[in-house]
Each structure stands twice: as structure tokens, then as C-alpha cells.
Design a protein around this motif. Structure first.
Motif, short mmCIF file in Angstrom:
data_model
loop_
_atom_site.label_atom_id
_atom_site.label_comp_id
_atom_site.label_asym_id
_atom_site.label_seq_id
_atom_site.Cartn_x
_atom_site.Cartn_y
_atom_site.Cartn_z
N PRO A 266 -2.10 8.18 -1.76
CA PRO A 266 -2.08 8.94 -3.02
C PRO A 266 -1.08 10.09 -2.98
O PRO A 266 -0.44 10.40 -3.99
CB PRO A 266 -3.52 9.44 -3.15
CG PRO A 266 -4.34 8.46 -2.37
CD PRO A 266 -3.47 8.05 -1.22
N GLY B 126 -10.11 5.69 0.10
CA GLY B 126 -9.14 6.27 -0.82
C GLY B 126 -7.93 6.86 -0.14
O GLY B 126 -7.11 7.50 -0.78
N VAL C 4 -3.96 3.18 -1.40
CA VAL C 4 -4.21 2.46 -2.65
C VAL C 4 -3.25 1.28 -2.72
O VAL C 4 -2.13 1.33 -2.20
CB VAL C 4 -4.03 3.36 -3.89
CG1 VAL C 4 -5.07 4.47 -3.90
CG2 VAL C 4 -2.62 3.96 -3.93
N LEU D 71 -8.54 1.82 2.51
CA LEU D 71 -8.59 1.55 1.07
C LEU D 71 -9.93 1.99 0.50
O LEU D 71 -9.99 2.61 -0.58
CB LEU D 71 -8.37 0.06 0.81
CG LEU D 71 -6.97 -0.48 1.09
CD1 LEU D 71 -7.00 -2.00 1.19
CD2 LEU D 71 -6.00 -0.04 -0.02
N CYS E 194 0.82 -1.21 0.00
CA CYS E 194 0.00 0.00 0.00
C CYS E 194 0.86 1.26 0.00
O CYS E 194 2.01 1.26 0.45
CB CYS E 194 -0.88 0.06 1.25
SG CYS E 194 -2.10 -1.23 1.37
#
Length: 304
Positions: free
Chosen positions: A168, A247, A250, A244, A165
Motif C-alpha cells: 500500500p 494488508g 495487495v 495479503l 503484488c
């Protein structure tokens, strides 16, 4: 040999305190002490070293403990085989589980579990330390690892899918790795002692030595550090599923799955027959999580 004396001895071996062990069984310190003395007299050996503050097992006591545990478990299973199993489990179920998983996925279900078995008391210890079930007096443990201890019987509760992971924000600033080798150019957040990451690639298993400036010994802390943009890490989906879904994290390198043989297991000592209260716990949570646990489903909502 009195069964109540055996119960007291087993609890005393776990608590190292006569008053505490007696209180758990509804006995005064004086009565509890008398029960232990009678047990020792019946066996003809000294089971305990007594001081003003605590008690500890003698060598004979250590040798006797697993047999006492097995006798109590056998009696409980025998009673169930002749009809007691049709009644709701009673007594106290002592459980140990990993801290993060316990808070996130055991505690939210405890109200429902208690409603199913209102006569059953619960003693839950949440710790990331691997405890000895017999020494700690636990009936069952939840573990999220590969099983290596052959003295334990295990039933799988759910899968423990692990993925790579990043946030963003981190990917926007540093770019997204396209292969496992690209991780050498990134900050990796590692769990202390677990910095070798294995990936399934077309060329076979590829192991990367993860490096970075932040590491910790707690799964939730790793997840939160990843959300904060400190780097890339491995997360179990049961730990990261809400982030996740929102958001905040990711999945990266989905074409290179991590090599892992872990799952979520309910385990109990092989020296014990399966007590009704342990069976009730295992059946309840195995059904609750199912083949596809809610944290791996699209809606990401706990089942009710």
C-alpha cells in the motif's frame, strides 16, 4: 546378489563416503567396505574408485546404478503387493523441495505426517537448486514449476497461483498501474532470470520486460522487498498469502492474469515403481492441500 549390498551401493553413490553410507544402514566402515567388495566380486567388475577421503563411481558403477535403484524399488513394490502395503511404511524417505515452500508448507505438517507413519525416517533437503533424484538418492521431489523432464512421473499436489503484488505504501507514493504497459513506469522487483512477465489481455498475451533496481534469486526475499515498498513483483499466493491477509501486500492488475503453467508437483523417476513410503507422502500432502489449498482460501489458515 545381496539386497543389502545393493542398498549400500545406492547410498554410497549419493554420499561418496563409505563410513557415512554404512552408518545410515547401521554398518561399521569395515563391514560396509566388505559388502561393497563382495558386490564387486559377484559382478566381476570394479564399481568404485577409492581414495583416502572419498569414493566415486567407475564407468561400470555409473552404468550399474540406475539398475540397482530399479531393483530395490521393484522389490519394495513387490512386497507391498503381497501384503506389506497394509503395514506402515518403514525405512527412510528422502525428500527434496524448494527452500521457501519447504519451510512454509512442508515443515509445519511434518509432526502430523510423522504421527501417521512413526516407523518412517525422514531426510529432507531444502534447496532451490534442481537436483538429480537418482544421483542424489532422493525418493521424491516437490517442484513448483512447469514440468519438462519426461523421465519423471508427477502428481499434482496443489495449484501454484501467481499474482502481481505491491505494498500500500508503494502504491500511495507512485500510483497503481491500470494496464500491463503501465509497468514500464514503475520499479519492478524481479527474480534473476525471470524478467519477462506475460499477461492475458483481451488482445492476447502481452509480454512486458520488467525493469527495476532490485532483483534477487529468492522468492521470500522478493516478497519481503515488495512488503518494504521497493516495487511491484510477482508472488505465488502460497508465498504471500499471510501478507495479503494482513494488508501488507495487495494484488494489482487482477483483470490481467499472469500467464503461467506452473503447479506444485510431487515427482519421482519413471524408472521406479511407486514405493509405499513415496505413496504415503504424496497422498498425505495432496489431501492436505486439496483442490483449493488453504493459502487460496479466505481464512488463510493451514488445515490441521
Amino acid at each position: 546378489m545381496d539386497i543389502e549390498h545393493l542398498k549400500l551401493f545406492v547410498r554410497l553413490a549419493a554420499t561418496h563416503n563409505i563410513s557415512l553410507a554404512g552408518r545410515e544402514l547401521g554398518l561399521s566402515p569395515a563391514v560396509a567396505s566388505a559388502h561393497i567388495s563382495k558386490l564387486e566380486q559377484g559382478l566381476g567388475v570394479r564399481l568404485l574408485h577409492r581414495t583416502t577421503r572419498k569414493v566415486s563411481l567407475t564407468e561400470e558403477g555409473e552404468a550399474f546404478l540406475p539398475h540397482a535403484v530399479e531393483v530395490l524399488s521393484s522389490i519394495e513394490a513387490a512386497r507391498a503387493s503381497v501384503g506389506a502395503g497394509e503395514e506402515a511404511p518403514t525405512g527412510t524417505l528422502r525428500i527434496t523441495a524448494p527452500a521457501s515452500f519447504g519451510r512454509m508448507h512442508l515443515m509445519p505438517a511434518m509432526k502430523e505426517f510423522r504421527a501417521c507413519y512413526p516407523q518412517l525416517g525422514l531426510d529432507l533437503r531444502l534447496t532451490d537448486t534442481m537436483v538429480d533424484l537418482v544421483e542424489g538418492g532422493f525418493d521424491v521431489a516437490v517442484r513448483d514449476a512447469g514440468l519438462k523432464d519426461s523421465s519423471l512421473i508427477a502428481r499434482k499436489l496443489a495449484s501454484d497461483k501467481r499474482i502481481l503484488c505491491a505494498s500500500p505504501e508503494y502504491l500511495a507514493q507512485y500510483g497503481e498501474p491500470q494496464t500491463p504497459l503501465d509497468l514500464r513506469n514503475h520499479q519492478c522487483i524481479t527474480l534473476i532470470g525471470l524478467d519477462s512477465w506475460g499477461f492475458d489481455t483481451p488482445e492476447g498475451v502481452q509480454t512486458i520486460k520488467a525493469k527495476g533496481t532490485f532483483r534477487t534469486d529468492n522468492g521470500e526475499a522478493i516478497r519481503d522487498a515488495c512488503v518494504a515498498g521497493l516495487g511491484i513483483t510477482i508472488c505465488s499466493t502460497w508465498n504471500a498469502y499471510l501478507h495479503l491477509h494482513r494488508g501488507e501486500l495487495v494484488q494489482i492488475l487482477p483483470d490481467y492474469p499472469l500467464v503461467s503453467d506452473t503447479a506444485l508437483w510431487a515427482v519421482y523417476p519413471s524408472s521406479r515403481l511407486l514405493a509405499p513410503k513415496v505413496r504415503a507422502f504424496i497422498d498425505f500432502f495432496a489431501e492436505r492441500y486439496g483442490e483449493m489449498p488453504y493459502w487460496d482460501q479466505t481464512q488463510h489458515e493451514p488445515s490441521t
